[in-house]
Design a protein around this motif. Structure first.
Motif, short mmCIF file in Angstrom:
data_model
loop_
_atom_site.label_atom_id
_atom_site.label_comp_id
_atom_site.label_asym_id
_atom_site.label_seq_id
_atom_site.Cartn_x
_atom_site.Cartn_y
_atom_site.Cartn_z
N THR A 30 13.70 -41.40 161.04
CA THR A 30 13.53 -40.42 162.12
C THR A 30 12.07 -40.02 162.31
OG1 THR A 30 13.99 -38.61 160.59
CG2 THR A 30 15.86 -39.50 161.82
N CYS A 31 11.21 -40.41 161.39
CA CYS A 31 9.78 -40.10 161.51
C CYS A 31 9.03 -41.15 162.32
CB CYS A 31 9.15 -40.00 160.12
SG CYS A 31 9.84 -38.70 159.07
N ASN A 32 9.68 -42.25 162.66
CA ASN A 32 9.00 -43.35 163.34
C ASN A 32 8.26 -42.95 164.61
OD1 ASN A 32 9.79 -45.03 161.32
ND2 ASN A 32 11.47 -45.95 162.46
N PRO A 33 8.87 -42.14 165.49
CA PRO A 33 8.11 -41.78 166.69
C PRO A 33 6.78 -41.09 166.35
CG PRO A 33 10.42 -41.23 166.97
CD PRO A 33 10.23 -41.64 165.53
N TYR A 34 6.80 -40.21 165.36
CA TYR A 34 5.57 -39.54 164.94
C TYR A 34 4.59 -40.54 164.34
CZ TYR A 34 2.35 -36.72 162.26
OH TYR A 34 1.21 -36.19 161.73
N PHE A 35 5.09 -41.42 163.45
CA PHE A 35 4.22 -42.41 162.80
C PHE A 35 3.55 -43.34 163.81
CE2 PHE A 35 7.05 -42.34 158.77
CZ PHE A 35 6.36 -41.25 158.28
N LEU A 36 4.24 -43.63 164.91
CA LEU A 36 3.73 -44.56 165.90
C LEU A 36 2.90 -43.88 166.99
CD1 LEU A 36 6.89 -46.81 166.21
CD2 LEU A 36 4.77 -47.33 165.00
N GLY A 37 2.72 -42.55 166.88
CA GLY A 37 1.85 -41.84 167.80
C GLY A 37 2.54 -41.12 168.93
N PHE A 38 3.87 -41.07 168.92
CA PHE A 38 4.60 -40.34 169.96
C PHE A 38 4.79 -38.89 169.51
CE2 PHE A 38 5.99 -44.75 170.40
CZ PHE A 38 5.73 -44.96 171.74
N GLY A 39 4.22 -37.97 170.22
CA GLY A 39 4.37 -36.56 169.89
C GLY A 39 3.33 -36.06 168.92
N PRO A 40 3.03 -34.77 169.01
CA PRO A 40 1.98 -34.18 168.18
C PRO A 40 2.42 -33.83 166.76
CG PRO A 40 2.88 -32.53 169.65
CD PRO A 40 3.56 -33.83 170.00
N SER A 41 3.73 -33.77 166.52
CA SER A 41 4.19 -33.39 165.19
C SER A 41 5.54 -34.06 164.90
CB SER A 41 4.33 -31.88 165.08
OG SER A 41 5.28 -31.40 166.00
N PRO A 42 5.89 -34.17 163.61
CA PRO A 42 7.17 -34.78 163.25
C PRO A 42 8.33 -33.85 163.63
CG PRO A 42 6.05 -34.00 161.29
CD PRO A 42 5.10 -33.81 162.43
N SER A 43 9.49 -34.43 163.83
CA SER A 43 10.67 -33.65 164.19
C SER A 43 11.21 -32.92 162.95
CB SER A 43 11.75 -34.57 164.75
OG SER A 43 12.26 -35.39 163.71
N PRO A 44 12.01 -31.89 163.15
CA PRO A 44 12.64 -31.21 162.01
C PRO A 44 13.51 -32.16 161.18
CG PRO A 44 12.80 -29.84 163.97
CD PRO A 44 12.26 -31.17 164.41
N ILE A 45 14.16 -33.11 161.84
CA ILE A 45 14.99 -34.08 161.10
C ILE A 45 14.11 -34.96 160.22
CG2 ILE A 45 16.56 -36.04 161.36
CD1 ILE A 45 17.49 -34.74 164.00
N CYS A 46 12.94 -35.32 160.72
CA CYS A 46 11.98 -36.10 159.93
C CYS A 46 11.57 -35.30 158.70
CB CYS A 46 10.75 -36.43 160.78
SG CYS A 46 9.34 -37.06 159.87
N CYS A 47 11.26 -34.04 158.89
CA CYS A 47 10.83 -33.19 157.77
C CYS A 47 11.93 -33.06 156.72
CB CYS A 47 10.41 -31.82 158.27
SG CYS A 47 8.90 -31.88 159.28
N LYS A 48 13.17 -32.99 157.16
CA LYS A 48 14.30 -32.93 156.22
C LYS A 48 14.39 -34.23 155.43
CE LYS A 48 17.98 -31.07 154.49
NZ LYS A 48 17.87 -30.06 153.46
N GLY A 49 14.19 -35.36 156.08
CA GLY A 49 14.19 -36.64 155.39
C GLY A 49 13.08 -36.73 154.35
N VAL A 50 11.90 -36.22 154.70
CA VAL A 50 10.77 -36.20 153.76
C VAL A 50 11.12 -35.35 152.54
CG1 VAL A 50 8.38 -35.45 153.45
CG2 VAL A 50 9.04 -36.66 155.53
N GLN A 51 11.74 -34.20 152.77
CA GLN A 51 12.15 -33.34 151.65
C GLN A 51 13.15 -34.05 150.75
OE1 GLN A 51 13.57 -29.88 153.78
NE2 GLN A 51 11.70 -28.75 153.36
N ASN A 52 14.12 -34.74 151.36
CA ASN A 52 15.13 -35.46 150.57
C ASN A 52 14.49 -36.55 149.71
OD1 ASN A 52 17.25 -33.95 151.61
ND2 ASN A 52 17.70 -35.42 153.23
#
Length: 102
Positions: A42-64
């Motif tokens: 779910t972090c892929n859009p952020y990693f590829l340059g789409f959007g200024p920040s990661p989504s909340p779902i991405c952040c939850k995945g990072v925490q996990n």
């Protein structure tokens, strides 16, 4: 149109991760490379340059992933995994470095 393109990129990226790393995923006492990358899809859009920040779902995945990477061996293995994935899929390195702070 941009949303459709981004969705296709995310799907393609996810499928490539699973295919490429399926053979190289070695189960450790904790999380494998494949499992970690799947949780971070779910972090892929952020990693590829789409959007200024990661989504909340991405952040939850990072925490996990962070919670499951509970030994030095697992963290080293995941670090190598993430480096390989970043190179293979042309992820913006600055985005990866910013993720823990965000």
């Amino acid at each position: 149109m941009e949303k459709k393109t981004m969705s296709c990129l995310v799907l393609a990226f996810g499928l490539m991760i699973i295919l490429v790393l399926n053979a190289s995923a070695s189960p450790l006492d904790g999380i494998t490379c494949e499992e970690a990358l799947t949780q971070l899809i779910t972090c892929n859009p952020y990693f590829l340059g789409f959007g200024p920040s990661p989504s909340p779902i991405c952040c939850k995945g990072v925490q996990n992933v962070s919670q499951q990477a509970n030994t030095t061996t697992i963290r080293r293995s995941l670090c190598e995994c993430f480096e390989s994935a970043a190179k293979a899929f042309q992820i913006i390195p600055e985005r990866l470095k910013q993720l823990p702070q965000l």
